[in-house]
Design an enzyme around this catalytic site. Structure first.
Site, PDB file in Angstrom:
ATOM      1  N   GLY A 123       0.850  -1.173   0.000  1.00  0.00           N
ATOM      2  CA  GLY A 123       0.000   0.000   0.000  1.00  0.00           C
ATOM      3  C   GLY A 123       0.886   1.224   0.000  1.00  0.00           C
ATOM      4  O   GLY A 123       2.058   1.106   0.324  1.00  0.00           O
ATOM      5  N   LEU A 136      -2.857  -0.044  -7.510  1.00  0.00           N
ATOM      6  CA  LEU A 136      -1.871  -0.258  -8.577  1.00  0.00           C
ATOM      7  C   LEU A 136      -1.590  -1.751  -8.702  1.00  0.00           C
ATOM      8  O   LEU A 136      -1.306  -2.414  -7.704  1.00  0.00           O
ATOM      9  CB  LEU A 136      -0.599   0.524  -8.260  1.00  0.00           C
ATOM     10  CG  LEU A 136       0.509   0.434  -9.302  1.00  0.00           C
ATOM     11  CD1 LEU A 136       1.294   1.749  -9.347  1.00  0.00           C
ATOM     12  CD2 LEU A 136       1.462  -0.717  -9.006  1.00  0.00           C
ATOM     13  N   VAL A 143       1.071  -5.405  -5.849  1.00  0.00           N
ATOM     14  CA  VAL A 143      -0.282  -4.847  -5.799  1.00  0.00           C
ATOM     15  C   VAL A 143      -0.294  -3.809  -4.684  1.00  0.00           C
ATOM     16  O   VAL A 143       0.057  -4.120  -3.538  1.00  0.00           O
ATOM     17  CB  VAL A 143      -1.328  -5.944  -5.525  1.00  0.00           C
ATOM     18  CG1 VAL A 143      -2.711  -5.329  -5.335  1.00  0.00           C
ATOM     19  CG2 VAL A 143      -1.353  -6.955  -6.671  1.00  0.00           C
ATOM     20  N   GLU A 144      -0.646  -2.574  -5.023  1.00  0.00           N
ATOM     21  CA  GLU A 144      -0.685  -1.479  -4.042  1.00  0.00           C
ATOM     22  C   GLU A 144      -2.143  -1.150  -3.749  1.00  0.00           C
ATOM     23  O   GLU A 144      -2.844  -0.589  -4.601  1.00  0.00           O
ATOM     24  CB  GLU A 144       0.026  -0.232  -4.594  1.00  0.00           C
ATOM     25  CG  GLU A 144       1.502  -0.438  -4.893  1.00  0.00           C
ATOM     26  CD  GLU A 144       2.392  -0.100  -3.707  1.00  0.00           C
ATOM     27  OE1 GLU A 144       1.887   0.427  -2.700  1.00  0.00           O
ATOM     28  OE2 GLU A 144       3.614  -0.375  -3.818  1.00  0.00           O
ATOM     29  N   ILE A 145      -2.582  -1.515  -2.556  1.00  0.00           N
ATOM     30  CA  ILE A 145      -3.972  -1.252  -2.176  1.00  0.00           C
ATOM     31  C   ILE A 145      -4.170   0.245  -1.923  1.00  0.00           C
ATOM     32  O   ILE A 145      -3.201   0.972  -1.695  1.00  0.00           O
ATOM     33  CB  ILE A 145      -4.370  -2.126  -0.975  1.00  0.00           C
ATOM     34  CG1 ILE A 145      -3.379  -1.953   0.179  1.00  0.00           C
ATOM     35  CG2 ILE A 145      -4.437  -3.585  -1.411  1.00  0.00           C
ATOM     36  CD1 ILE A 145      -3.713  -2.801   1.399  1.00  0.00           C
TER      37      ILE A 145
END
Ligand SMILES: [Zn+2]
Length: 866
Positions: free
Chosen positions: A282, A288, A369-371
């Site tokens: 994150g 992303l 994966v960017e929350i």
């Protein structure tokens, strides 16, 4: 580790008879011995990395840490010989109300083990194991979710996995393999400690899989093994910070593996061999989801990778957007895929990140994966608890959606993903040239996305410059599952002769991409890319102190034993009389500091050697063995007396770790510490690179510092160090700053001075500096080479002024030494010799700077004595 570790070099027939047993050890895919019992906690700091710098450092770091001691090792543990479920009862840590997760309404670290123990009781699909311990001694939990397997089934799965990596050509011909093989999927959570919710999403989805009555879930688990590293960074999770307990960003450490958490992940990737992996971070809004922008790492099989990674990215995007969160209602923006949506700035060039490292072990789709919703740093402190919990709940939903989409992807493409993984290893084993990915292979794949490399036929690693450095590099490669051989006899390759004992890396091997990404020099990508996300250059060949030579054309004709651990390098010559050791490698620094700590009366010579008196030959023998250091006969006991060099250090966390790993006694200091009234009496040398401003010192602190400078030495690095030098009136230099985002491997020319003498021909820079306007007291220890200096990385001049580029640095002083008018001995680095504990071959420069600055005063006093 491969069981089939034989190095497949062209072997003269005559030598096969004598070496066949060694070349093909027992335990290949066809003749599998029972696996020996393994400890519950695999200590990756020991074993094959015996010679690695990191091994000793862990013990030291653990001794110094303030966290509670590591608990006793539980019994039982992971083994390829066990079926599933394994039902390991995890030790449950004491409740810690101060765990930073609590405020967010998330599962605190101490809540994870009870939850996993409960799930293991309730479900036969869940197995939890401990795969290592964090820097501060917390257990690292691996959860495997799969349909139950008998021991025989688990062994068959292991056999097939080893066949895929060990004999990919045979695996490719086996049309029935994919039907019998469970596709491995790896979910990595919370590697940045204050990016919490990946852990909670992992726990949620593990529970869903464990308890679901849905036949589709049963079908998934019958054909898949899902591996969850529940929190990759428990120290950071508890402490509410990005790094681990040693202050390291774990998601920058994969080429170095200096940290125990990273060594655990590396082992997991080797042992599990996932076809896909996602790394949950994150916070970027909208979410992303990789694949990335260019530049793309040139050592991947990118045609296979981008097709799968893009497809999985689209699937995750659909799942995340499908949750129905909106910008208006929730503040959640639609997901984004950098490869598709951005031009630059989110690249997969350096394999320092988990998803950029995993493909070398067979992941054909790997994703950061960017929350979306920020809950860390200032927001953690300032936002109301309800708002933080609202955000964390959404973030957990988003991360869980990405995990579910990823397993659906593996379910859908099961056979294709396995076939593509086999193909990655097959190309490596066959030594096929780097492929140029066709434009348009996925929508938007253009010329800017095409990166290729050239694989040599082999690399030869010799102890020509440093035997301990060669051993360290061989061990590091082996720990990365790269096959390394050790030559049984002298041989010729590429027009020169290499001695017996040289290490040979045959580039026709399944993991040649990983071998090459560490051993090639790298590339200057400044012309192709405007901006990089992180570092752009690294090279174990150029920065780790070993002599590494590529061999092109014909394969070396040599009988080579597969290396499990590098050969011992320590020795003491027979005889009586004093001994000498040249401080060329970090191992020699450790040996010298160990002898000093034992109270051995050493002397330092300004040609970079330490002399050990004849009376300490026994102690020398012990450290020769412990650190792999070779002593030589000394002509006589000359030099300046050397005592333990006690450092006061205002430095970054990676530098502190490295200085302690080298065996220096270090007291961390800062502006605040000095202003509080620091007692300088136990300090020999001050090291300044971070967190110390001379201008911000109060009068008493300044006076105490001035008094110290009449007796002590100073080492500076970077902008903070250069500013300190100027403000304290030390050396007469003008420090010139290169571009702050410039970084990479540079060519250097060293003088015969005490610091530069004996250095490798390359160094590492990040925000490089150089020194002009040198006063008569200043000696150039090392200069940026007139050709280059950038070998690999990204370094441009300022586009407006044209200044600060590599051309301006050409031939300029990169490291200087001198004594100021008070007599203080000072060394200034414009390079980065301890960056993230990576450039092992540069550490001795700092040690020599410490020995020289600590002894220069005594030497001067002796010279002027009547
Ligand atoms: Zn992150």
């Amino acid at each position: 580790m491969h069981m089939e570790a034989a190095v497949r070099l062209s072997i003269p027939l005559a030598s096969i008879a004598v070496s066949a047993v060694l070349l093909v050890p027992a335990g290949t895919a066809t003749a599998e011995p029972p696996a020996p019992p393994q400890p519950a906690v695999r200590d990756f700091g020991n074993g094959p990395e015996r010679n690695d710098e990191a091994a000793g450092g862990d013990e030291r770091a653990q001794a110094l840490r303030t966290a509670p001691p590591a608990p006793a090792e539980p019994s039982g543990g992971p083994s390829r010989d066990l079926g599933y479920p394994r039902r390991t009862t995890l030790p449950e840590p004491a409740e810690n109300p101060a765990d930073a997760s609590v405020k967010l309404g998330l599962v605190p670290y101490h809540g994870i083990a009870p939850k996993l123990n409960d799930l293991q009781r309730r479900s036969d699909r869940v197995s939890a194991e401990i795969i290592g311990r964090s820097a501060q001694g917390r257990d690292l939990y691996l959860v495997t979710v799969t349909a139950p397997e008998t021991r025989a089934e688990a062994r068959e799965q292991a056999r097939l996995r080893e066949r895929i990596a060990g004999d990919p050509a045979a695996a490719a011909r086996d049309r029935k393999l994919a039907a019998r093989y469970k596709a491995p999927l790896y979910v990595n959570a919370n590697i940045h400690g204050n990016e919490w919710e990946g852990t909670d999403a992992a726990l949620r989805t593990i529970e869903e899989l464990a308890t679901s009555a849905d036949p589709k879930v049963a079908a998934l688990l019958a054909r898949t093994r899902l591996y969850f590293n529940v929190t990759a960074n428990p120290d950071g999770r508890v402490n509410g910070v990005r790094p681990n307990g040693n202050g390291f960003d774990l998601n920058r450490d994969f080429v170095t593996a200096s940290q125990p958490e990273v060594r655990a992940m590396r082992r997991l990737m080797i042992d599990a061999q996932p076809v896909t992996m996602i790394d949950l971070h994150g916070y970027v809004n909208g979410t992303l989801i990789e694949p990335t922008t260019p530049p793309h790492g040139a050592n991947y099989e990118y045609d296979l990778f981008i097709r799968n990674a893009y497809a999985n990215g689209l699937g995750m995007e659909a799942a995340v957007n499908g949750l129905g969160y909106t910008p208006e209602k929730d503040g959640v923006h639609p997901a984004q895929i950098p490869f598709r949506d951005s031009a630059e700035g989110w690249d997969d060039w350096p394999p320092i990140f988990t998803p950029q490292y995993a493909p070398f072990h067979g992941a054909v789709a790997a994703h950061t994966v960017e929350i979306p919703l920020r809950v860390n740093n200032a927001d953690y402190t300032n936002l109301p608890v309800e708002e933080l919990r609202r955000r964390s709940a959404i973030n957990t939903d988003v991360a869980a959606a990405a995990i579910r989409a990823s397993w659906a992807f593996v379910q859908d493409r099961h056979d294709t993903l396995i076939a593509d993984q086999i193909e990655v290893f097959r190309r490596g084993a066959a030594g096929e040239p780097s492929r140029t990915v066709p434009l348009g292979i996925v929508p938007g794949f253009g010329p800017e996305d095409v990166y290729t490399t050239t694989f040599p036929r082999a690399y030869v690693i010799t102890g020509e410059r440093s035997a301990t450095a060669a051993a360290r590099l061989a061990d590091h490669l082996v720990a990365n599952d790269v096959r390394v051989g050790r030559a049984r006899h002298a041989f010729r390759a590429g027009g020169r002769t290499y001695p017996a004992g040289s290490y040979v890396v045959d580039m026709r091997q399944p993991k040649r991409g990983l071998a090459n990404v560490m051993l090639e020099p790298g590339a200057d990508i400044s012309p192709r890319v405007d901006a990089m996300y992180d570092i752009s250059g690294w090279s174990h060949a150029l920065l780790w102190g070993a002599t590494v030579e590529p061999v092109t054309g014909q394969a070396p004709r040599v009988a080579a034993e597969p290396v499990k651990a590098a050969a011992p390098t320590g020795s003491v010559p027979r005889g009586s009389g004093p001994l000498a050791v040249a401080v060329v490698d970090a191992k020699e620094v450790q040996a010298v500091n160990d002898l000093l700590a034992q109270g051995v009366a050493l002397t330092w010579t300004d040609d970079g050697r330490v002399i050990v008196p004849a009376s300490a030959r026994r102690a020398a023998g012990t450290v020769a063995d412990r650190y792999g250091v070779a002593f030589t006969q000394a002509a006589g006991a000359t030099g300046t007396p050397l005592a333990p060099v006690r450092l006061a250090a205002a430095v970054s966390a990676d530098e502190l770790f490295t200085l302690r790993e080298l065996g220096f006694p270090v007291t961390p200091v800062s502006t605040a510490v000095l202003n509080a009234g620091f007692d300088w009496s136990a300090t020999d040398v001050l090291v300044v690179s971070s967190g110390l401003s001379h201008a911000a010192l109060n009068p008493a602190a300044r006076a105490a510092l001035d008094a110290f400078l009449t007796t002590g030495g100073v080492i500076t690095r970077g902008g903070t160090g250069a500013a300190f030098n100027a403000a304290a009136g030390l050396l007469t230099v003008t420090a010139v700053a290169g571009r702050s985002d410039a970084n990479g491997v540079v060519r250097v020319a060293s003088s015969g001075g005490p610091v530069g003498g004996g250095s490798p021909d390359h160094s590492f820079v990040y925000a490089p500096r150089w020194f002009t306007g040198l006063g008569p007291e200043v000696r150039v220890e090392q200069a940026y080479a007139a050709d280059g200096p950038l070998v690999a990385g990204h370094w441009r001049a300022d586009p407006r002024t044209g200044a600060g580029g590599p051309e301006q640095a050409r031939g300029q002083a990169a490291v200087v030494s001198g004594r100021d008018e008070r007599g203080a001995a000072v060394v200034m680095f414009g390079t980065e010799p301890m960056f993230r504990n990576h450039p092992k071959g540069l550490f001795p420069q700092v040690a020599r700077a410490a020995y020289w600055t600590a002894t220069a005063k005594a030497k001067a006093a002796a010279a002027t004595a009547p």
